[in-house]
Design a protein around this motif. Structure first.
Motif, PDB file in Angstrom:
ATOM      1  N   ALA A  35       0.808  -1.213   0.000  1.00  0.00           N
ATOM      2  CA  ALA A  35       0.000   0.000   0.000  1.00  0.00           C
ATOM      3  C   ALA A  35       0.847   1.271   0.000  1.00  0.00           C
ATOM      4  CB  ALA A  35      -0.926  -0.009   1.215  1.00  0.00           C
ATOM      5  N   ARG A  36       2.015   1.227   0.614  1.00  0.00           N
ATOM      6  CA  ARG A  36       2.905   2.395   0.659  1.00  0.00           C
ATOM      7  C   ARG A  36       4.009   2.275  -0.388  1.00  0.00           C
ATOM      8  NH1 ARG A  36       3.581   2.988   7.257  1.00  0.00           N
ATOM      9  NH2 ARG A  36       1.356   3.282   7.726  1.00  0.00           N
ATOM     10  N   SER A  37       3.664   1.796  -1.531  1.00  0.00           N
ATOM     11  CA  SER A  37       4.600   1.416  -2.585  1.00  0.00           C
ATOM     12  C   SER A  37       5.631   2.489  -2.916  1.00  0.00           C
ATOM     13  CB  SER A  37       3.806   1.063  -3.846  1.00  0.00           C
ATOM     14  OG  SER A  37       4.659   0.888  -4.947  1.00  0.00           O
ATOM     15  N   THR A  38       6.905   2.144  -2.748  1.00  0.00           N
ATOM     16  CA  THR A  38       7.987   3.011  -3.201  1.00  0.00           C
ATOM     17  C   THR A  38       8.008   3.084  -4.717  1.00  0.00           C
ATOM     18  OG1 THR A  38       9.295   2.418  -1.258  1.00  0.00           O
ATOM     19  CG2 THR A  38      10.487   3.364  -3.115  1.00  0.00           C
ATOM     20  N   THR A  45       5.421   5.557  -5.890  1.00  0.00           N
ATOM     21  CA  THR A  45       5.897   6.910  -5.627  1.00  0.00           C
ATOM     22  C   THR A  45       6.966   7.321  -6.640  1.00  0.00           C
ATOM     23  OG1 THR A  45       5.444   6.653  -3.266  1.00  0.00           O
ATOM     24  CG2 THR A  45       6.979   8.391  -3.898  1.00  0.00           C
ATOM     25  N   HIS A  87      -9.379   0.739   3.504  1.00  0.00           N
ATOM     26  CA  HIS A  87      -9.185   1.657   2.393  1.00  0.00           C
ATOM     27  C   HIS A  87      -9.933   1.139   1.166  1.00  0.00           C
ATOM     28  CE1 HIS A  87      -6.006   3.657   4.655  1.00  0.00           C
ATOM     29  NE2 HIS A  87      -5.491   2.470   4.900  1.00  0.00           N
TER      30      HIS A  87
END
Length: 548
Positions: free
Chosen positions: A178-181, A184, A281
């Motif tokens: 979910a916090r994919s580098t 980004t 989410h």
């Protein structure tokens, strides 16, 4: 004195694909690429597998994918398959039930399965050892990337030493959550919403005799909705919505957890392995591709858990994209084929997410009047036999089908664009039935009751030809001797394939590597396979052979 020269930079490692992230989706993706001979580097920031159970459930389609990579026997040994799921009100009375014993979508496996994530990751990572062309680097993170027309240029860093080094890849797959580098790095935004209500998720181990709620249960109590269920390997999962004034520090206290789980398990015999607060989410990336970089799993989409399809959707992403990448990398398909990944997967993922949201609205009625109306309405409509069957047989789950993509005609029509069933067949040379995918191979297949033998000299992508004999066939079935005609012969043990072909008024079907139907037709139709070659953008046609 000569001016100081800069230190020489290490030569960049070159691979076909870099997979960023080695959770279940990343590990499965790497296994699929390994199966197809693609040189792959998998990087994972953590130095050890995730030691806590986060993902919890998967479906029959997921097991079919694990079967495809040859790991189902190991994964399946630890699964818990619930017999039913009950929806109960605040008084504990059941107002709806999904009876999984009556659910069979035809894909060869149970419709709902609970697993242990640490064990699943261990098996999937261990599967990579089968491939010399796949490397897993733990303790390695993505620092940056840029791409040109031919390559993606990455900078990776060893987390322990801080040393950075370059890598070049033809493609990069972001499976980093979910916090994919990766997401980004290519500046792809997310769109959607997060749910304001926090939840407490508790996992633990408990002996069978200490379980008080033995069935998967959605507790639709308007004061505190909850989900409880036995899990794999003697585990138990319980999730509770928090009230506005409750804090994480208070709710994760051992005595508070014991109070919450007491109706469902004996708290004195329940060993907590994980207790965390999280929120739901409903988010989706605005696009799933930026040039040679693709997003899969939670990096591309996140959905509420009420349908249990978060991980499954990521596994579907992997099985959709990897065979297309292998064809493009092998110059057996035009790179435009990769555009069909998002075209096919986005709509199906959105349907899963929307269904999960609607199911959540049933589950999360937050006032006494709303809960009473829900209970009354659901009891009333289920007096109609067709509606009752719709609920009990899980028919509200979206079926695996794609509206547009790599299909004859480019769009779904009839069975084209849907997943083909996986019944039992008897293979020539063996008397024991096996599931159909075991004989289809890893590529395309031409399956039918009268499939012509392969034609030597056809260039292009090989297609395995499978001739289906009806149940009770003599000769082949009795002797289990395969005719020497370059084809695979099977007996349709339960009559499923013959019935399917008859229902769709055809005697042959072309199946994609992910077992979706590419085309229907007659075995005498010489255009079936050439049309596939044209759709792939290959220069020649497609060889109908018995591939190995």
């Amino acid at each position: 004195m000569k001016p100081a020269q800069p230190a020489p930079q290490p030569a960049a490692t070159e691979v076909d694909v870099v997979v960023v992230g080695c959770g279940p989706v990343g590990a499965l993706t790497a296994n699929l690429l390994g199966l197809r001979g693609v040189s792959t580097l998998v990087v994972e920031r953590s130095t050890t597998p995730h030691g806590q159970p986060r993902a919890f459930s998967c479906d029959d389609e997921a097991l079919r994918i694990y079967q495809q990579v040859g790991l189902l026997d190991r994964i399946g040994a630890d699964l818990h398959q619930p017999a039913r799921a009950d929806y109960v009100n605040a008084a504990g009375k059941t107002f709806a039930t999904i009876d999984f014993s009556q659910v069979d979508f035809g894909f060869g496996h149970a419709p709902l399965n609970f697993f242990d994530q640490p064990r699943l990751e261990q098996i999937l990572r261990g599967g990579l050892d089968r491939y010399d062309h796949v490397e897993l680097r733990l303790g390695t993170e993505l620092v940056s990337l840029y791409q040109d027309d031919d390559r993606v240029h990455l900078v990776l860093r060893d987390v322990a030493t801080g040393q950075s080094y370059p890598v070049q890849a033809r493609y990069v797959l972001g499976c980093d959550g979910a916090r994919s580098t990766t997401r980004t790095a290519v500046r792809i935004p997310l769109a959607g919403a997060s749910y304001a209500e926090p939840w407490l998720a508790v996992s633990g181990d408990v002996p069978a005799e200490a379980i008080r709620a033995p069935h998967t249960t959605f507790v639709c109590d308007w004061r505190r909705p909850a989900f409880v269920s036995p899990g794999a390997r003697g585990s138990y999962r319980a999730e509770f919505m928090l009230q506005p004034d409750e804090t994480e520090a208070d709710m994760t206290r051992p005595e508070r957890i014991a109070e919450l789980v007491e109706p469902y398990v004996d708290p004195d015999r329940f060993t907590v392995t994980r207790a965390v607060i999280y929120t739901f989410h409903h988010l989706i990336a605005q696009r799933w591709r930026e040039g040679r970089v693709f997003l899969l799993g939670d990096a591309a989409h996140q959905m509420p858990p009420f349908l249990g399809q978060g991980l499954c959707s990521g596994l579907r992403d992997a099985t959709n994209l990897t065979w297309k990448l292998a064809l493009v990398l092998g110059r057996d398909a035009d790179p435009a084929l990769l555009d069909t990944y998002e075209t096919e997967r986005r709509g199906h993922t959105a349907a899963m997410a929307d269904t999960s949201v609607r199911l959540g609205r049933v589950f999360l009625a937050r006032s006494r009047p709303a809960a009473w109306l829900r209970d009354t309405a659901l009891r009333a409509v289920q007096t109609v036999p067709r509606v009752r069957r719709f609920v009990r047989r899980f028919e509200f789950k979206p079926l695996p089908a794609y509206d547009r993509g790599l299909f004859a005609g480019g769009r779904r029509h009839g069975a084209v664009g849907t997943m083909f069933p996986q019944p039992r067949v008897t293979v020539a040379g063996s008397a024991d039935p096996v599931l159909l995918d075991e004989v289809l191979g890893a590529g395309f297949a031409l399956l039918g009751t009268a499939v012509p033998a392969g034609r030597p000299g056809w260039p292009g992508v090989p297609v395995r030809t499978v001739v289906v004999h009806p149940a009770g066939s003599t000769g082949l079935a009795a002797t289990c001797a395969e005719p020497d005609d370059g084809q695979v012969h099977v007996v349709d043990v339960d009559g499923v394939i013959v019935s399917w072909l008859r229902r769709h008024r055809c005697d042959a079907v072309v199946l994609r590597p992910d077992r979706f139907v590419y085309a229907l037709g007659s075995a005498a139709d010489d255009t079936l396979l050439p049309s596939l070659a044209a759709a792939l953008g290959t220069p020649g046609t497609v060889a109908a052979t018995r591939s190995t």
